[in-house]
Design a protein around this motif. Structure first.
Motif, PDB file in Angstrom:
ATOM      1  N   GLY A 116       4.236  38.812  33.191  1.00 27.17           N
ATOM      2  CA  GLY A 116       3.880  38.274  31.880  1.00 27.17           C
ATOM      3  C   GLY A 116       2.406  37.949  31.850  1.00 27.17           C
ATOM      4  N   CYS A 117       1.855  37.927  30.633  1.00 28.23           N
ATOM      5  CA  CYS A 117       0.439  37.613  30.480  1.00 28.23           C
ATOM      6  C   CYS A 117       0.175  37.034  29.098  1.00 28.23           C
ATOM      7  CB  CYS A 117      -0.430  38.856  30.693  1.00 28.23           C
ATOM      8  SG  CYS A 117      -0.218  40.151  29.447  1.00 28.23           S
ATOM      9  N   VAL A 118      -0.936  36.324  28.994  1.00 25.45           N
ATOM     10  CA  VAL A 118      -1.433  35.837  27.710  1.00 25.45           C
ATOM     11  C   VAL A 118      -2.948  35.711  27.825  1.00 25.45           C
ATOM     12  CG1 VAL A 118      -1.085  33.379  28.293  1.00 25.45           C
ATOM     13  CG2 VAL A 118      -1.223  34.078  25.890  1.00 25.45           C
ATOM     14  N   GLY A 119      -3.645  36.137  26.774  1.00 23.43           N
ATOM     15  CA  GLY A 119      -5.091  35.985  26.713  1.00 23.43           C
ATOM     16  C   GLY A 119      -5.447  34.746  25.913  1.00 23.43           C
ATOM     17  N   LEU A 120      -6.528  34.081  26.288  1.00 25.37           N
ATOM     18  CA  LEU A 120      -7.025  32.902  25.576  1.00 25.37           C
ATOM     19  C   LEU A 120      -8.491  33.119  25.244  1.00 25.37           C
ATOM     20  CD1 LEU A 120      -5.016  31.818  28.029  1.00 25.37           C
ATOM     21  CD2 LEU A 120      -5.679  29.628  27.101  1.00 25.37           C
ATOM     22  N   ARG A 121      -8.846  32.905  23.995  1.00 25.63           N
ATOM     23  CA  ARG A 121     -10.252  32.986  23.578  1.00 25.63           C
ATOM     24  C   ARG A 121     -10.620  31.681  22.903  1.00 25.63           C
ATOM     25  NH1 ARG A 121     -12.582  38.015  22.343  1.00 25.63           N
ATOM     26  NH2 ARG A 121     -14.476  36.800  22.348  1.00 25.63           N
ATOM     27  N   THR A 122     -11.716  31.091  23.330  1.00 23.04           N
ATOM     28  CA  THR A 122     -12.213  29.879  22.702  1.00 23.04           C
ATOM     29  C   THR A 122     -13.069  30.281  21.509  1.00 23.04           C
ATOM     30  OG1 THR A 122     -12.197  28.767  24.838  1.00 23.04           O
ATOM     31  CG2 THR A 122     -13.490  27.740  23.086  1.00 23.04           C
TER      32      THR A 122
END
Length: 166
Positions: free
Chosen positions: A68-74
């Protein structure tokens, strides 16, 4: 007429969430492909994923490839506050229902808080049930980071979810 059978509960597995690195790019790309084909995720090239490799949190399966994966962008939201956008959230079909998505989302919310985010945004073409269980609500488009909101493709039928932090 057909009725959907309930999905059997699978045993939870202990998971460790970690920040992805360049060595994970191919695996994240492979993990995402089935969801891209379904229209649930936006198509991202290997080069794009390589540029953003450290945006991702991953959970490894026993064989080393991420399950599983998730990207985070501020970003900055429409009110000028720090916000985090979650993207490319997926769990491999054979690993769903085992706590991997919950572990990823919990870690992502913790990271968003550490970054000082006032809100976390995401978009989904699905039911959003996991997000709803973690305090997200549908709506909030007007407060979403403008550049991210403008990048959403209305043809995909994505709906925005938002969760305040703190």
């Amino acid at each position: 007429m057909s009725t959907a059978l309930p999905r059997p509960e699978l045993p939870s597995v202990p998971v460790a969430v970690r920040t992805a690195g360049g060595e994970d790019v191919g695996a994240v790309h492979r993990l995402s492909r089935p969801f891209v084909r379904e229209g649930a995720l936006r198509n991202r090239t290997l080069a794009e994923l390589a540029r953003r490799a450290t945006d991702f949190l991953v959970v490894e399966a026993g064989h080393g490839d991420p399950a599983g994966c998730v990207g985070l962008r501020t970003r900055t939201d429409a009110r000028g506050r720090v916000a985090v956008v979650l993207y490319n959230f997926c769990v491999a079909p054979g690993h769903q229902g085992r706590g991997i998505g919950s572990a990823l989302l919990g870690a992502a919310l913790g990271e968003a808080g550490a970054r000082g985010a006032a809100r976390v945004f995401t978009a989904t073409t699905g039911s959003g049930l996991l997000f709803l269980r973690y305090g997200f609500a549908f709506g909030g488009e007007e407060d979403a980071p403008p550049a991210w909101r403008a990048s959403l493709d209305p043809a995909r039928g994505s709906r925005v979810l938002v969760r305040p932090l703190g």
